[in-house]
Design an enzyme around this catalytic site. Structure first.
Site, short mmCIF file in Angstrom:
data_model
loop_
_atom_site.label_atom_id
_atom_site.label_comp_id
_atom_site.label_asym_id
_atom_site.label_seq_id
_atom_site.Cartn_x
_atom_site.Cartn_y
_atom_site.Cartn_z
N ASP A 91 -58.27 100.34 44.71
CA ASP A 91 -57.99 99.05 45.33
C ASP A 91 -57.18 99.20 46.60
O ASP A 91 -57.49 98.63 47.65
CB ASP A 91 -57.25 98.16 44.32
CG ASP A 91 -57.50 96.68 44.56
OD1 ASP A 91 -58.50 96.36 45.23
OD2 ASP A 91 -56.72 95.85 44.09
N ASP A 136 -59.32 91.74 39.34
CA ASP A 136 -57.89 91.50 39.14
C ASP A 136 -57.63 90.79 37.81
O ASP A 136 -56.47 90.69 37.38
CB ASP A 136 -57.33 90.67 40.29
CG ASP A 136 -57.50 91.36 41.63
OD1 ASP A 136 -57.45 92.61 41.65
OD2 ASP A 136 -57.71 90.67 42.65
#
Length: 536
Positions: free
Chosen positions: A349, A427
């Protein structure tokens, strides 16, 4: 003293949260009629009033027959004390403003047939221009002329909107509810499996349920993350082709996930099933109705996926079901796998958000480019620059990989184009897999208070709060896993250490691992097979 400190702190937070946007509102009225239009201005150059009541009203003079690069052919008596609208081109905005100001105009509007970009000028021109200056769409001017004829009164104002938008609270609630329900569902399925194993005398005790996929090998986790990296890079280079494949896959997967979620709810509330047979085929009425509804919702989203005004509701419903079903289907077998997977995805990420902008041509990260589509490089707000199309454009395809909630307070921005708060499915799913593992571990150790599950959910909530706080203070999108992974992993590990269960927590499930000779460290004596709970 303490009260004064709290007041000062709250005041600073409020001031920091206010944004003076580069987008504003042009309010046109004529008699009882009125309408608002989008305009773009430079708030550091020609600031506008923040409210409509405080904005001065002027008659509008249409001078679109000229670009107003000089005063020839324009009588000061026509424009003095009035707002003026002219065409763009031939000279820069500051020159037009100086000419209009010299003729006695009070406001300058520049109608543009092309993209609206925040007007700028040389530093020396900023102090010379004292009248408000803004850009508007030429098609909006034509529409206003048809609606109001020639008698138009205009007011320009730029309402500040707060970064702390209610949409953030809605997004936070969606994420928390998804993670909590996903964890509870996974725990209920594990309890159901253990009860079934106990009823069958222990046969199949170490086998996962059909339909579940367990990640137990570190090499498989590394391969999975590598596959994600490869897919992201392919999406970046072949976006226009692969986006349609992903959309089709999402429609099928989300319809299936929505069906599974709805079917589980029906089982939970005890909804009966009527069945009928046709030529040795047995059909459930409930299943047929649910399948029809779920497929219809996915099909409607697929057809109207680019309709921003309302389709986000269906996308969030489908995304909610997709994340729930993913957390229930994909299970991490032990905390070691959780640490490896979440750590690798954290690096993934951060790298694709913060590092890749140094390698891309437009300076936009690969993650943002893929998540937001081709328009990511020309998003409406890029720092102090606003870019808005002057003419309607065909919507660009976007990947259905985010929860979307419109910003409720952005009135001016919704005139110029809807603004959304977004949160990626990853997420929710990635920390959610750890939450689901904690929920199953509570079942294995017969924790009536669900101590691991509750603690991990609280850590996820705090991590999200920190994510949103950093985003609001910095004004930049954040890789949420940068905060969520440390919060959830560290909390779970510390809890297991304090309870003296770190060895069992690390070893995890008693499921058979065919490619490993390791004996499970979790003792079966701590499992109570007589627990009653929800059926999977």
């Amino acid at each position: 003293m303490g009260k004064a400190v709290r007041i000062v702190t709250l005041s600073l937070v409020f001031l920091v949260s206010q944004i003076n946007c580069q987008e504003a509102i042009l309010h046109i009225s004529s008699g009882a009629r009125n309408k608002d239009y989008c305009i773009v201005y430079n708030q550091s150059w020609t600031p506008l009033s923040e409210t409509l009541d405080a904005a001065l009203q002027y008659p509008l003079v249409n001078l679109t027959s000229t670009t107003l690069c000089n005063s020839s052919g324009v009588s000061p008596d026509v424009v003095e004390g009035k707002a003026v609208v002219v065409l763009s081109g031939e000279c820069n905005s500051s020159q037009k403003a100086l000419v209009a100001q010299g003729l006695g105009a009070t406001t300058l509007l520049i109608a543009n047939n092309e993209t609206l970009i925040t007007p700028s000028a040389n530093e020396s021109d900023y102090a010379k221009v004292t009248i408000p200056l803004a850009l508007m769409r030429y098609r909006d001017l034509l529409g206003a002329q048809q609606l109001f004829a020639e008698d138009m009164q205009v007011q320009l104002y730029a309402p500040p909107y707060s970064r702390i938008d209610p949409s953030i609270a809605v997004m936070l609630m969606i994420a928390i509810v998804t993670v909590v329900l996903g964890g509870l569902w996974s725990g209920a399925c594990e309890r159901d499996r253990l009860m079934s194993a106990a009823e069958s005398g222990g046969l199949g005790e170490n086998k996962p349920d059909s339909g579940e996929l367990f990640l137990y090998s570190p090499m498989k986790v590394v391969f999975f993350v590598g596959l994600m990296c490869g897919m992201l890079v392919l999406m970046y280079f072949f976006y226009n082709i692969l986006v349609y494949i992903i959309i089709v896959i999402f429609c099928l997967a989300s319809a299936s996930a929505l069906y599974n979620c709805a079917d589980a709810v029906m089982d939970k509330i005890g909804c009966g099933t009527l069945s009928f047979s046709i030529r040795n085929w047995t059909f459930s009425v409930r299943s047929l109705i649910l399948a029809a509804v779920c497929v219809s919702i996915a099909a409607v989203w697929g057809v109207y996926r680019n309709e921003d005004r309302w389709i986000w509701i269906l996308q969030d419903i489908l995304g909610f079901a997709f994340c729930l079903n993913f957390m229930k289907t994909i299970s991490l077998s032990n905390f070691k796998i959780c640490v490896i997977l979440l750590s690798l995805l954290l690096v993934y990420d951060v790298f694709f958000v913060f590092i890749t902008p140094f390698f891309t041509k437009n300076g936009v990260s690969i993650m943002v480019q893929v998540a937001l589509g081709p328009d990511a490089s020309t998003e409406q707000t890029q720092g102090n620059l606003v870019v808005i199309p002057a003419e309607p454009q065909a919507p660009s395809e976007k990947l259905p990989v985010v929860m979307r909630v419109p910003r409720f307070s952005a009135l001016a921005q919704n005139l110029c184009g809807m603004q959304f708060s977004i949160l990626g499915y990853g997420d929710i799913i990635v920390p959610g897999l750890l939450v689901a593992y904690c929920s199953r571990f509570d079942v294995w150790i017969n924790s009536s208070k669900k101590i691991y599950f509750v603690s991990c959910c609280i850590a996820y909530f705090l991590g999200l709060m920190v994510t949103f706080a950093v985003m609001l203070l910095s004004g930049l999108g954040q890789p949420a896993l940068l905060y969520l992974v440390p919060f959830t992993l560290i909390t779970s590990a510390v809890l297991a250490k304090c309870r003296g269960e770190l060895r069992q927590f690390w070893a995890g499930t008693t499921y058979e691992v065919l490619d490993s000779s390791r004996e499970p460290l979790l003792t079966e004596g701590r499992i109570d097979y007589s627990i009653e709970g929800a059926k999977c």
